[in-house]
Design an enzyme around this catalytic site. Structure first.
Site, PDB file in Angstrom:
ATOM      1  CB  SER A   1      -0.985   0.000   1.173  1.00 18.18           C
ATOM      2  OG  SER A   1      -0.311   0.154   2.402  1.00 18.18           O
ATOM      3  CG  ASN A   2       3.513   2.746   2.983  1.00 14.11           C
ATOM      4  OD1 ASN A   2       3.270   3.932   3.191  1.00 14.11           O
ATOM      5  ND2 ASN A   2       3.311   1.801   3.893  1.00 14.11           N
TER       6      ASN A   2
ATOM      7  NE  ARG B   1      15.881 -11.468   3.947  1.00 10.42           N
ATOM      8  CZ  ARG B   1      16.212 -12.624   4.534  1.00 10.42           C
ATOM      9  NH1 ARG B   1      15.306 -13.309   5.192  1.00 10.42           N
ATOM     10  NH2 ARG B   1      17.440 -13.064   4.465  1.00 10.42           N
TER      11      ARG B   1
ATOM     12  CG  LEU C   1      18.553  -3.460   4.393  1.00 10.95           C
ATOM     13  CD1 LEU C   1      18.629  -2.109   3.693  1.00 10.95           C
ATOM     14  CD2 LEU C   1      18.226  -4.558   3.394  1.00 10.95           C
TER      15      LEU C   1
ATOM     16  CG  ASN D   1      12.367   1.501   6.855  1.00 15.47           C
ATOM     17  OD1 ASN D   1      11.674   0.779   6.112  1.00 15.47           O
ATOM     18  ND2 ASN D   1      12.369   1.352   8.165  1.00 15.47           N
TER      19      ASN D   1
ATOM     20  CG  HIS E   1       9.414   1.952  12.277  1.00 12.78           C
ATOM     21  ND1 HIS E   1       9.634   0.593  12.251  1.00 12.78           N
ATOM     22  CD2 HIS E   1       9.058   2.249  13.551  1.00 12.78           C
ATOM     23  CE1 HIS E   1       9.441   0.098  13.460  1.00 12.78           C
ATOM     24  NE2 HIS E   1       9.087   1.084  14.270  1.00 12.78           N
TER      25      HIS E   1
ATOM     26  CD  GLU F   1      27.072  -0.171   9.423  1.00 10.22           C
ATOM     27  OE1 GLU F   1      27.291  -0.838  10.456  1.00 10.22           O
ATOM     28  OE2 GLU F   1      27.952   0.197   8.641  1.00 10.22           O
TER      29      GLU F   1
ATOM     30  CG  ASP G   1      13.116   0.202  12.685  1.00 12.40           C
ATOM     31  OD1 ASP G   1      13.070   0.279  11.450  1.00 12.40           O
ATOM     32  OD2 ASP G   1      12.579  -0.728  13.318  1.00 12.40           O
TER      33      ASP G   1
HETATM   34  C1  GRF Z   1       3.741  -0.542   6.851  1.00 10.90           C
HETATM   35  O1  GRF Z   1       3.010  -0.398   8.039  1.00 10.90           O
HETATM   36  C2  GRF Z   1       5.145  -0.048   7.034  1.00 10.90           C
HETATM   37  O2  GRF Z   1       5.237   1.038   7.901  1.00 10.90           O
HETATM   38  C3  GRF Z   1       5.833  -1.238   7.622  1.00 10.90           C
HETATM   39  O3  GRF Z   1       5.269  -2.345   6.966  1.00 10.90           O
HETATM   40  C4  GRF Z   1       3.964  -2.003   6.496  1.00 10.90           C
HETATM   41  C5  GRF Z   1       3.950  -2.242   5.031  1.00 10.90           C
HETATM   42  O4  GRF Z   1       2.668  -2.053   4.471  1.00 10.90           O
HETATM   43  N1  GRF Z   1       7.267  -1.128   7.487  1.00 10.90           N
HETATM   44  P1  GRF Z   1       2.485  -1.986   2.906  1.00 10.90           P
HETATM   45  O5  GRF Z   1       3.108  -3.242   2.321  1.00 10.90           O
HETATM   46  O6  GRF Z   1       3.157  -0.739   2.417  1.00 10.90           O
HETATM   47  O7  GRF Z   1       0.992  -1.953   2.694  1.00 10.90           O
END
Ligand code: GRF
Length: 213
Positions: free
Chosen positions: A14-15, A93, A95, A109, A111, A144, A147
């Protein structure tokens, strides 16, 4: 020239979809040129195909724990496609310093928490268990340590009394879809780290550097 950007996924995507939609705007400074999934069945691959974007599966399992070789394959694909920026979007994964180092300052990234609170997994359940009244999401540069890289954009949402993990996750996800395109726009446009422009002075999400309303 739009910056050629790859999105790495493992699942729903979805992102990824939010980034693809934002990048359709001719004024958006990045184009989504490549999608890579480590999971062959990731639903996000279909989203890429529907959008006419090159999508590759680079599965980790055939590498049988050889993380360096898996990351070398990913890095090779990124380089071959002349990628400039990378967005991790639900890429599940960890990294190694190799890939992080190769893309330092050029890899984002997302989070699902207000970092530095709740790094790692199960962020919504942990926020509820902690009794947090505010929760949210963060886009940061990848370093490295998991989050923990420099934060570009965060959005906060309230935790409501009746929330469960699913309702809270949905409220956060809606904000993820706002801040990830915003963060990529800042990075691709060379604005990351500069004071927020008037156009991005939003109350929520609130880019770092923005003045309080
Ligand atoms: C999201 O909540 C993102 O923050 C996390 O994993 C989820 C991925 O969702 N890292 P999508 O695959 O983008 O729908």
């Amino acid at each position: 020239m739009k910056r050629r950007t790859a999105v790495l996924i493992s699942g729903r995507g979805s992102n990824l979809k939010a980034l693809i939609d934002a990048a359709r705007d001719p004024r958006f400074p990045a184009e989504i040129a490549l999608v890579i999934s480590n999971e062959p069945e990731a639903p996000g691959l279909k989203l890429a195909q529907e959008a006419g974007i090159a999508a590759q599966v680079i599965a980790h399992r055939p590498f049988r724990g050889d993380r360096a070789a898996h990351e070398a394959a990913i890095d090779h694909a990124l380089t071959a496609a002349e990628i400039e920026l990378v967005c991790l979007a639900g890429y599940m994964r960890l990294l190694t310093p190799f890939l992080v180092g190769r893309w330092a300052g050029r890899m984002l990234n997302i989070h699902p928490s207000l970092l530095p609170a709740f790094p790692g997994l199960h962020t919504h359940a942990r926020a509820l268990a902690a009794g947090a009244k505010v929760h949210g999401c963060t886009v940061h540069l990848v370093t490295e340590e998991m989050d923990s890289g420099p934060i570009l954009v965060q959005a906060a949402v309230p935790v409501l009394p009746d929330d469960d993990e699913a309702t809270l996750a949905a409220r956060v996800l809606a904000q993820e879809h706002v801040i990830y395109p915003l963060a990529l726009r800042l990075l691709a446009g060379g604005e990351a780290g500069k004071p927020a422009s008037p156009a991005s002075r939003l109350v929520n999400p609130l880019p770092i550097g923005a003045e309080a309303p």
